[in-house]
Design an enzyme around this catalytic site. Structure first.
Site, PDB file in Angstrom:
ATOM      1  CE1 TYR A 148     -28.448   4.785  -9.699  1.00 50.19           C
ATOM      2  CE2 TYR A 148     -29.096   4.667  -7.328  1.00 50.19           C
ATOM      3  CZ  TYR A 148     -28.321   4.320  -8.591  1.00 50.19           C
ATOM      4  OH  TYR A 148     -28.413   2.513  -8.619  1.00 50.19           O
ATOM      5  CG  ASP A 243     -22.300  10.283 -11.262  1.00 49.14           C
ATOM      6  OD1 ASP A 243     -22.618   9.514 -10.989  1.00 49.14           O
ATOM      7  OD2 ASP A 243     -21.636   9.594 -12.727  1.00 49.14           O
ATOM      8  CE  LYS A 271     -26.178   5.326 -16.966  1.00 50.12           C
ATOM      9  NZ  LYS A 271     -26.376   4.571 -16.664  1.00 50.12           N
TER      10      LYS A 271
HETATM   11  P1  KE4 Z   1     -23.885   1.799 -11.751  1.00 46.13           P
HETATM   12  O1  KE4 Z   1     -23.248   1.920 -10.980  1.00 46.13           O
HETATM   13  O2  KE4 Z   1     -25.832   1.565 -12.753  1.00 46.13           O
HETATM   14  O3  KE4 Z   1     -23.433   1.337 -13.960  1.00 46.13           O
HETATM   15  O4  KE4 Z   1     -23.859   3.372 -12.596  1.00 46.13           O
HETATM   16  C1  KE4 Z   1     -24.259   4.361 -11.644  1.00 46.13           C
HETATM   17  C2  KE4 Z   1     -25.300   5.847 -11.917  1.00 46.13           C
HETATM   18  C3  KE4 Z   1     -23.908   6.644 -11.621  1.00 46.13           C
HETATM   19  N1  KE4 Z   1     -24.358   7.966 -11.560  1.00 46.13           N
HETATM   20  C4  KE4 Z   1     -25.328   8.717 -12.112  1.00 46.13           C
HETATM   21  C5  KE4 Z   1     -25.308   9.972 -13.420  1.00 46.13           C
HETATM   22  C6  KE4 Z   1     -25.806   7.361 -13.549  1.00 46.13           C
HETATM   23  O5  KE4 Z   1     -27.098   7.782 -14.289  1.00 46.13           O
HETATM   24  C7  KE4 Z   1     -26.115   5.748 -12.702  1.00 46.13           C
HETATM   25  C8  KE4 Z   1     -26.924   4.736 -13.048  1.00 46.13           C
HETATM   26  N2  KE4 Z   1     -27.512   4.438 -13.614  1.00 46.13           N
HETATM   27  C9  KE4 Z   1     -28.838   4.058 -13.975  1.00 46.13           C
HETATM   28  C10 KE4 Z   1     -29.935   4.808 -14.659  1.00 46.13           C
HETATM   29  N3  KE4 Z   1     -31.229   5.633 -14.663  1.00 46.13           N
HETATM   30  C11 KE4 Z   1     -29.030   3.208 -14.337  1.00 46.13           C
HETATM   31  C12 KE4 Z   1     -29.573   1.915 -14.892  1.00 46.13           C
HETATM   32  C13 KE4 Z   1     -30.207   0.829 -14.187  1.00 46.13           C
HETATM   33  O6  KE4 Z   1     -30.325   1.274 -12.284  1.00 46.13           O
HETATM   34  O7  KE4 Z   1     -30.392  -0.347 -14.111  1.00 46.13           O
END
Ligand code: KE4
Length: 431
Positions: A148, A243, A271
């Site tokens: 993701y 990523d 993060k």
């Molecule tokens: P954000 O747009 O949520 O800040 O980041 C997206 C993203 C991009 N790349 C990786 C490897 C990520 O894990 C994420 C977001 N992770 C999720 C947790 N699995 C965020 C939690 C959520 O969606 O509320």
């Protein structure tokens, strides 16, 4: 699923939120749909603990999905945010802390020669993809099943049937015309990548990959896998985007690329880089990054990019990680190993199938007896068993990520006391 904990205020807050926010949440995973039951509403958090609206205390095992590596309300970050806020929350103009944080990022990630801050990991990945397409003049991208990279249209794509076939929309609202330029391939399968490059010769702009998958639960790259992706992208004139939104500063100061010794063309971050405030970043080769406006033809922008509060929180967080690198990462390794292996041993003693995937302070207990090396094997997990375990652990004050397909995270505020709390709760929950 009922619970022994008082949940009156949380349930009232949930009802109110659901009348205003779809599902009562601002991000779907928080709704507990994968495990059932009602999510507690958090009132405050400190160190390794969350406190809900009904006064229940939980040991936090997801750390806001990664950012809170130093624990909640880390005092230097709190002070930095407070003093930055007194100078205004946003200027919409350049200020010194953008370069101050950028210097810390570059110090940790030598592959990043230039970078740009954005407000989320999604923005970082979306922008890096556009930049790769603009730099190469190519349309197609490769991502991997179970990975993701945020919710940009071209990344919300499921694998088409078979290998090296076009992706299909993974969400309503994503047109086929968008999904068709994304190839979603099995993770840890270099042959699939070679086939894709052969089938779409000269048309693939980039590969984007979670170097350690966290979004199918934790899945480690097979030996040589990341190096293989690097070799194939070099061979075919495509860019490699790693990523590190989740793994950056988590697995080591230099993320997964430091551990596995792979140098990408672009890196995405999120993060931890913002210390829990809305912040992401993308960066890498200067010759690629200089295709971005205002220097080049690839447009990308953001009202709150480089926001003073996020910069201040990121500087406080990265400064501590850098200044205490050995102590931080050796502590995280010791405590996380004790937690992950301790619970696995309890499950094994009781004949409960459990596979533990861990690297540093991120891990997942998969309720399956099989090794988990890609999304297909992760999906052999018994989600109902995970849900029962999750709720039992909640009742014993341990808040695990509410999905089998998420990674758990440990902070520097987790110590030997917290290890014992988790093992004691697991002895009562693994039935
Ligand atoms: P954000 O747009 O949520 O800040 O980041 C997206 C993203 C991009 N790349 C990786 C490897 C990520 O894990 C994420 C977001 N992770 C999720 C947790 N699995 C965020 C939690 C959520 O969606 O509320």
């Amino acid at each position: 699923m009922s619970t022994s904990r008082p949940m009156t205020r949380s349930r009232a807050l949930q009802q109110r939120a659901a009348s205003l926010l779809p599902g009562g949440v601002d991000s779907p995973v928080r709704a507990f749909r994968a495990v059932g039951g009602d999510p507690p509403f958090v009132a405050r958090a400190l160190g390794a603990y969350l406190h809900d609206a009904d006064g229940n205390r939980y040991l936090d095992m997801f750390g806001s999905w990664g950012p809170m590596i130093l624990g909640h309300a880390f005092p230097p970050a709190v002070e930095a945010i407070q003093s930055a806020a007194a100078r205004s929350a946003s200027f919409g103009a350049s200020h010194a802390d953008e370069a101050n944080l950028a210097e810390l990022v570059v110090r940790c990630f030598p592959s990043v020669e230039r970078l740009r801050f954005v407000s989320s990991g999604t923005e970082a990945c979306m922008s890096a993809i556009r930049l790769a397409r603009g730099f190469t003049g190519r349309k197609f991208i490769i991502k991997f099943e179970g990975c993701y990279h945020g919710h940009a249209d071209s990344l919300l794509v499921k694998a088409g049937s078979g290998i090296a076939t076009l992706g299909i929309p993974g969400s309503a609202g994503v047109p086929e015309e968008t999904a068709m330029h994304t190839l979603a391939l099995p993770y840890n399968d270099l042959a699939a990548v070679e086939s894709a490059f052969a089938a779409y010769h000269g048309q693939i702009a980039c590969i984007i990959v979670e170097p350690v998958v966290g979004n199918a639960g934790t899945i480690l790259p097979a030996p040589g896998y990341l190096a293989g992706l690097r070799a194939l992208t070099h061979q075919h004139g495509a860019l490699l985007i790693i990523d590190e939104v989740m793994t950056g500063f988590r697995l080591s100061l230099g993320g997964a690329q430091q551990i596995y010794g792979v140098t990408p063309d672009l890196t995405t971050l999120g993060k931890i880089v913002g210390g829990g405030l809305p912040c992401g970043a993308f960066g890498g080769r200067a010759d690629v990054m200089e295709h971005l406006a205002p220097l080049g033809p690839v447009y990308q922008a953001g009202t709150l990019s480089g926001n003073p509060l996020a910069m201040a929180a990121g500087i406080a967080t990265l400064t501590h990680l850098i200044e205490h690198e050995h102590a931080v990462y050796s502590h995280l390794e010791r405590i996380t190993r004790a937690i992950a292996e301790g619970v696995a041993a309890i499950a094994h003693e009781r004949g409960i199938p459990l596979t533990t995937n861990r690297i540093g302070s991120m891990f997942t207990w998969f309720f399956t007896g099989q090794p988990v090396h890609d999304f297909t094997s992760a999906a052999t997990s018994d989600a109902a068993s995970f849900a029962r375990f999750h709720h039992a652990m909640m009742d014993h004050g341990i808040w695990l990520p509410p999905s089998q397909y998420e990674a758990a995270f440990v902070s520097t505020e987790h110590g030997d006391v917290e290890v014992e709390l988790i093992l004691e709760a697991a002895r009562k929950s693994l039935t």
